[in-house]
Write an enzyme that holds these catalytic residues in place. Structure first.
Site, PDB file in Angstrom:
ATOM      1  NE  ARG A   1     -36.673   4.005  -7.940  1.00  0.00           N
ATOM      2  CZ  ARG A   1     -37.677   4.136  -7.229  1.00  0.00           C
ATOM      3  NH1 ARG A   1     -37.948   4.465  -5.930  1.00  0.00           N
ATOM      4  NH2 ARG A   1     -38.931   3.861  -7.575  1.00  0.00           N
TER       5      ARG A   1
ATOM      6  CB  SER B   1     -40.355   0.648  -8.439  1.00  0.00           C
ATOM      7  OG  SER B   1     -41.527   0.947  -8.298  1.00  0.00           O
ATOM      8  CG  LEU B   2     -38.461  -3.467 -11.445  1.00  0.00           C
ATOM      9  CD1 LEU B   2     -37.179  -4.475 -11.223  1.00  0.00           C
ATOM     10  CD2 LEU B   2     -38.829  -3.771 -12.968  1.00  0.00           C
TER      11      LEU B   2
ATOM     12  CB  CYS C   1     -18.174 -23.605  32.095  1.00  0.00           C
ATOM     13  SG  CYS C   1     -18.198 -25.082  33.099  1.00  0.00           S
TER      14      CYS C   1
ATOM     15  CB  CYS D   1     -18.490 -29.034  32.382  1.00  0.00           C
ATOM     16  SG  CYS D   1     -20.024 -28.317  31.406  1.00  0.00           S
TER      17      CYS D   1
ATOM     18  CD  GLU E   1     -30.645  -7.157 -16.309  1.00  0.00           C
ATOM     19  OE1 GLU E   1     -30.745  -6.657 -15.587  1.00  0.00           O
ATOM     20  OE2 GLU E   1     -30.991  -6.806 -17.709  1.00  0.00           O
TER      21      GLU E   1
ATOM     22  CE1 TYR F   1     -31.469  -0.513 -12.829  1.00  0.00           C
ATOM     23  CE2 TYR F   1     -30.176  -1.688 -11.071  1.00  0.00           C
ATOM     24  CZ  TYR F   1     -31.242  -0.956 -11.440  1.00  0.00           C
ATOM     25  OH  TYR F   1     -31.452   0.269 -10.682  1.00  0.00           O
TER      26      TYR F   1
ATOM     27  CG  ASP G   1     -30.782  -6.620  -1.183  1.00  0.00           C
ATOM     28  OD1 ASP G   1     -31.277  -5.438  -1.296  1.00  0.00           O
ATOM     29  OD2 ASP G   1     -31.042  -7.441  -0.219  1.00  0.00           O
TER      30      ASP G   1
ATOM     31  CG  ASP H   1      -1.991  -1.024   1.115  1.00  0.00           C
ATOM     32  OD1 ASP H   1      -1.945  -1.801   0.126  1.00  0.00           O
ATOM     33  OD2 ASP H   1      -2.811  -1.323   2.035  1.00  0.00           O
ATOM     34  CB  ALA H   2       3.966   2.103   1.846  1.00  0.00           C
TER      35      ALA H   2
ATOM     36  CD  GLU I   1     -29.617  -2.130  -6.883  1.00  0.00           C
ATOM     37  OE1 GLU I   1     -30.114  -1.242  -7.774  1.00  0.00           O
ATOM     38  OE2 GLU I   1     -30.356  -2.349  -5.940  1.00  0.00           O
TER      39      GLU I   1
ATOM     40  CG  ASP J   1      -1.098   4.882   0.313  1.00  0.00           C
ATOM     41  OD1 ASP J   1      -1.891   4.759  -0.560  1.00  0.00           O
ATOM     42  OD2 ASP J   1      -0.852   4.576   1.503  1.00  0.00           O
TER      43      ASP J   1
ATOM     44  CE  LYS K   1     -36.039  -5.924  -7.179  1.00  0.00           C
ATOM     45  NZ  LYS K   1     -35.393  -5.204  -6.108  1.00  0.00           N
TER      46      LYS K   1
ATOM     47  CB  CYS L   1     -21.328 -24.060  34.144  1.00  0.00           C
ATOM     48  SG  CYS L   1     -21.515 -25.163  32.846  1.00  0.00           S
TER      49      CYS L   1
ATOM     50  CB  CYS M   1     -21.254 -28.880  35.341  1.00  0.00           C
ATOM     51  SG  CYS M   1     -19.953 -27.496  35.171  1.00  0.00           S
TER      52      CYS M   1
ATOM     53  CE  LYS N   1     -38.127  -8.425  -3.737  1.00  0.00           C
ATOM     54  NZ  LYS N   1     -38.849  -7.331  -3.210  1.00  0.00           N
TER      55      LYS N   1
HETATM   56  S1  IVH Z   1     -34.482  -2.721 -13.623  1.00  0.00           S
HETATM   57  C1  IVH Z   1     -37.533  -0.003 -14.905  1.00  0.00           C
HETATM   58  N1  IVH Z   1     -32.697  -4.357 -13.174  1.00  0.00           N
HETATM   59  O1  IVH Z   1     -34.685  -3.253  -8.088  1.00  0.00           O
HETATM   60  C2  IVH Z   1     -36.597  -1.007 -14.494  1.00  0.00           C
HETATM   61  N2  IVH Z   1     -33.541  -3.185 -11.341  1.00  0.00           N
HETATM   62  O2  IVH Z   1     -37.706  -2.051  -7.652  1.00  0.00           O
HETATM   63  C3  IVH Z   1     -36.067  -0.674 -13.295  1.00  0.00           C
HETATM   64  N3  IVH Z   1     -32.766  -3.644  -9.260  1.00  0.00           N
HETATM   65  O3  IVH Z   1     -34.483   0.088  -7.512  1.00  0.00           O
HETATM   66  C4  IVH Z   1     -34.803  -1.464 -12.736  1.00  0.00           C
HETATM   67  N4  IVH Z   1     -31.222  -5.459 -10.001  1.00  0.00           N
HETATM   68  O4  IVH Z   1     -32.419  -0.734  -8.158  1.00  0.00           O
HETATM   69  C5  IVH Z   1     -33.551  -3.503 -12.675  1.00  0.00           C
HETATM   70  N5  IVH Z   1     -31.122  -5.984 -12.867  1.00  0.00           N
HETATM   71  C6  IVH Z   1     -31.694  -5.255 -12.367  1.00  0.00           C
HETATM   72  C7  IVH Z   1     -32.000  -4.896 -11.046  1.00  0.00           C
HETATM   73  C8  IVH Z   1     -32.671  -3.861 -10.271  1.00  0.00           C
HETATM   74  C9  IVH Z   1     -31.849  -4.502  -8.824  1.00  0.00           C
HETATM   75  C10 IVH Z   1     -33.073  -2.867  -8.371  1.00  0.00           C
HETATM   76  C11 IVH Z   1     -33.447  -1.199  -8.723  1.00  0.00           C
HETATM   77  C12 IVH Z   1     -34.843  -0.875  -8.518  1.00  0.00           C
HETATM   78  C13 IVH Z   1     -35.425  -2.076  -8.000  1.00  0.00           C
HETATM   79  C14 IVH Z   1     -36.623  -2.053  -8.539  1.00  0.00           C
END
Ligand code: IVH
Length: 672
Positions: free
Chosen positions: A136, A82-83, A428, A434, A113, A225, A117, A33-34, A173, A37, A115, A410, A413, A313
């Site tokens: 968002r 959102s989805l 213990c 024991c 794909e 994505y 998290d 690392d040094a 994401e 840096d 999803k 304990c 025992c 989900k």
């Molecule tokens: S597509 C209109 N693809 O899931 C399509 N979303 O409720 C918009 N997320 O807040 C999203 N992986 O951040 C898409 N492969 C993926 C995703 C993804 C995670 C999240 C996204 C969004 C939430 C959708």
């Protein structure tokens, strides 16, 4: 010839980028690392002196900027949607039906794909340069987190390659990969800092920093994505667009796959669900998107979600439930672990009614009391954990809270309990007296990776210990068929079988035997390293802590545990008993005298750079050589690292061949 500043800056940048790539992308640092840096400092100084030399993709542009007082608000050119969610194949069939009806075509290609998290982020590139990044927010307006996103190592500051649209909004994401998250929390724990509950919270917290220098230290990673507003041409299918983004340097998911029809979507779901626990990052479902952009256009959106996509989900890995009480369990080393008794809940695909609370420090950190509503997490095979207390816990059925009190004795025992200095765990002190400890010791001894005694299960061990038939692990080999047959639910046949498997387990290996002894902190790998190093049980038992620390994997703490175990007379007796009762193993294989170096005796001296001396000796023995600690006429070769002194001199005097580390590594390459 002197180097021009512009050349010097370019050289430094290239060097730093290559090092950063090794560090962040391949997890394999090539310099300390040094050095990194130092090179950064040089580049910063140069760019300060000649500001014209700063390029948009210079690594100095990633280290984080001065803190902001607040985030500016940014309006998204196109809303971030959102989805809709699906929870079953029926929901997926409904989705597919809606899509095919609207399109008037039954053949639909879907891009599948994971999803991820994490946290949704929009990143805008103008003429290839990163100019804006935003959260968002409410979907219409987000927060300007450009300074923070610039610090994410896999987000290009400048897109590369041809055909980049003049205006390109990329959406994706931001996550923290699981292994990086574990490392980050381990460091935080060691420094007595706050640990994060899960990778998503850690990613969100890191992006919300007003001081981007803090964000820069967090192991964030971006995956694109989709796209948002674009001026310019892009391919006509979602998968081809992502492919194009990847060609411009943007990271996309390697798990993405385009399939035809809804049945193939279900197959993809099952396949990835099966891999969920072993993926490098957390996912909470699968997103399925109609692949054709013209079809997406025709399908359009309802309120805040597109009609052309759905998120199927997974079962939740975190749910809330009530803490009904706490039991205290005594482990193999006497450690007393608080175990939460929970109102049973379905989490991570199973019903959970117990969770570990680790130790008193953890209880204090959580501020948890009996009666609280708590969040339980079960990810994969890991033991369910309580990750937090729900703030508003008055809605639970039992509003009364009671503090969790550790027992002063304990619970099994009645022996004293003690907390060792610097340790979070209370133990213990009863040892084998024991019952709970003895049962745990026997369970470990009989387990598959240890002595592998088939049929000696938990219930049986409890009976044997409770009836006084087993007072030490050696007693297992003293059991008679009559004794076994007299136990509850044990007929003649099963006692015969058990006796046969006990007999079979007498023939073991030294690594398994060492592991079976249950020495603190000595897992399978350490047991193997110890066996390869010492070759004989006696040598291990007699070893000093200094010598033990020479073994790969063994640090001062483990060495102390081994020494403590070996010097305890009771343990010496048990080992002697086991050997007298016929436990045996073949000579350790690495000493078999077979291999390309059979018949040779090597001495390793000096300090090696690529591995420890112990490790080098182990490799030599694995190749059939004998290793010795002093040079004599019997020595065939000396491996001498820098700092080799008298041994090297003696070898020279005796005319023994000497190899340096480079030569030795070349030899290894050839022989292994
Ligand atoms: S597509 C209109 N693809 O899931 C399509 N979303 O409720 C918009 N997320 O807040 C999203 N992986 O951040 C898409 N492969 C993926 C995703 C993804 C995670 C999240 C996204 C969004 C939430 C959708």
């Amino acid at each position: 010839m002197t180097t021009l500043p512009i050349e010097e800056a370019a050289a430094l940048r290239a060097k730093i980028l290559a090092w950063a790539e090794a560090y962040f992308e391949r997890d394999a640092p090539v310099v300390p690392d040094a050095d990194y840096d130092q090179a950064m400092k040089q580049l910063e100084a140069l760019e300060r002196e000649f500001p014209d030399l700063v390029t948009p993709d210079s690594p100095t542009q990633r280290v984080g900027a001065a803190p902001l007082s607040e985030f500016e608000s940014v309006e998204h050119r196109l809303p971030m949607l959102s989805l809709d969610n699906a929870f079953s194949t029926d929901d997926m069939d409904d989705f597919h039906r809606r899509v095919t009806e609207r399109l008037g075509d039954g053949d639909v290609s879907y891009c599948c794909e994971p999803k991820l998290d994490g946290v949704a982020v929009s990143v805008v590139y103008e003429h290839g340069a990163l100019v804006l990044a935003a959260t968002r927010g409410d979907g219409t307006c987000g927060e300007n987190i450009t300074a923070n996103v610039r610090t994410i190592s896999n987000v290009p500051l400048m897109l590369s390659g041809g055909g980049v649209p003049p205006y390109l909004e990329v959406r994706g994401e931001v996550v923290i990969p699981r292994d990086a998250f574990e490392r980050m929390n381990a460091q935080a724990r060691a420094a007595n800092e706050k640990v994060f509950v899960n990778p998503r919270n850690a990613a969100a917290g890191s992006l919300r920093q007003l001081d981007s220098r803090i964000t820069a230290r967090r192991p964030l990673a971006f995956t694109a994505y989709s796209i948002g507003a674009v001026e310019g041409d892009l391919p006509a299918a979602h998968d081809a667009i992502l492919q194009r983004l990847s060609e411009w340097g943007l990271p996309i998911s390697e798990y993405m796959q385009t399939v035809s029809g809804i049945v193939a979507c279900d197959d993809y779901y099952e396949a990835l669900a099966g891999q969920r626990d072993t993926l490098p990052f957390d996912i909470d479902g699968i997103v399925f998107k109609v692949n054709g952009m013209a079809e997406q256009e025709r399908l359009g959106c309802v309120s805040r979600a597109p009609r052309w996509a759905i998120a199927r989900k997974f079962p939740a890995q975190e749910v809330s439930t009530q803490l009904l009480g706490v039991d205290f369990q005594v482990g193999r080393t006497g450690a007393i672990t608080p175990v939460a008794r929970l109102q049973p809940v379905f989490v991570g695909g199973v019903t959970v009614s117990n969770a570990t609370l680790h130790n008193a420090d953890e209880i204090e950190r959580l501020g948890v009391q009996v009666g609280d509503t708590v969040v339980v997490r079960r990810a994969g095979d890991v033991i369910p954990q309580i990750v937090s207390v729900v703030e508003d816990n008055t809605s639970g059925s039992s509003p009364e809270r009671a503090p969790i009190v550790f027992p002063g004795q304990c619970p099994d025992c009645g022996s004293y309990v003690a907390r060792e200095e610097g340790e979070a765990v209370i133990r213990c002190v009863g040892g084998m007296a024991c019952g709970a400890q003895l049962k745990a010791v026997v369970r470990h001894f009989a387990s598959r990776k240890a002595m592998d005694i088939e049929g000696l299960g938990d219930k049986l061990i409890d009976q044997l210990v409770d009836d006084g038939l087993v007072r030490s692990v050696a007693d297992v080999f003293r059991l008679s068929q009559a004794q076994l047959a007299a136990l509850e639910r044990m007929g003649d046949k099963s006692s015969e079988n058990l006796l046969a498997s006990i007999q079979l387990s007498r023939s073991t290996t030294l690594p398994k035997f060492i592991y079976a002894l249950g020495i603190r902190e000595v897992g399978e790998a350490t047991a193997r390293a110890l066996a390869n190093y010492f070759l004989e049980m006696d040598a291990l038992l007699a070893a000093s802590t200094d010598l033990l620390e020479g073994v790969d994997d063994v640090g001062p703490i483990v060495a102390r545990h081994i020494r403590g175990f070996a010097s305890d007379e009771r343990n010496q007796h048990v080992i002697a008993d086991l050997l007298a009762l016929g436990v045996n193993w073949p000579p350790v294989a690495v000493d078999s005298g077979e291999g390309p170096l059979a018949g040779a005796t090597w001495v390793v001296t000096g300090k090696l750079e690529s591995m420890s001396r112990g490790d080098a000796e182990q490799r030599l023995r694995a190749l059939g050589a004998k290793t010795a600690s002093s040079v004599s006429a019997k020595t065939s070769t000396v491996l001498a690292g820098p700092g080799a002194g008298s041994k090297r001199k003696k070898a020279e005097e005796l005319g023994i061949s000497i190899v340096d580390e480079t030569e030795w590594l070349a030899m290894l390459e050839e022989m292994e």
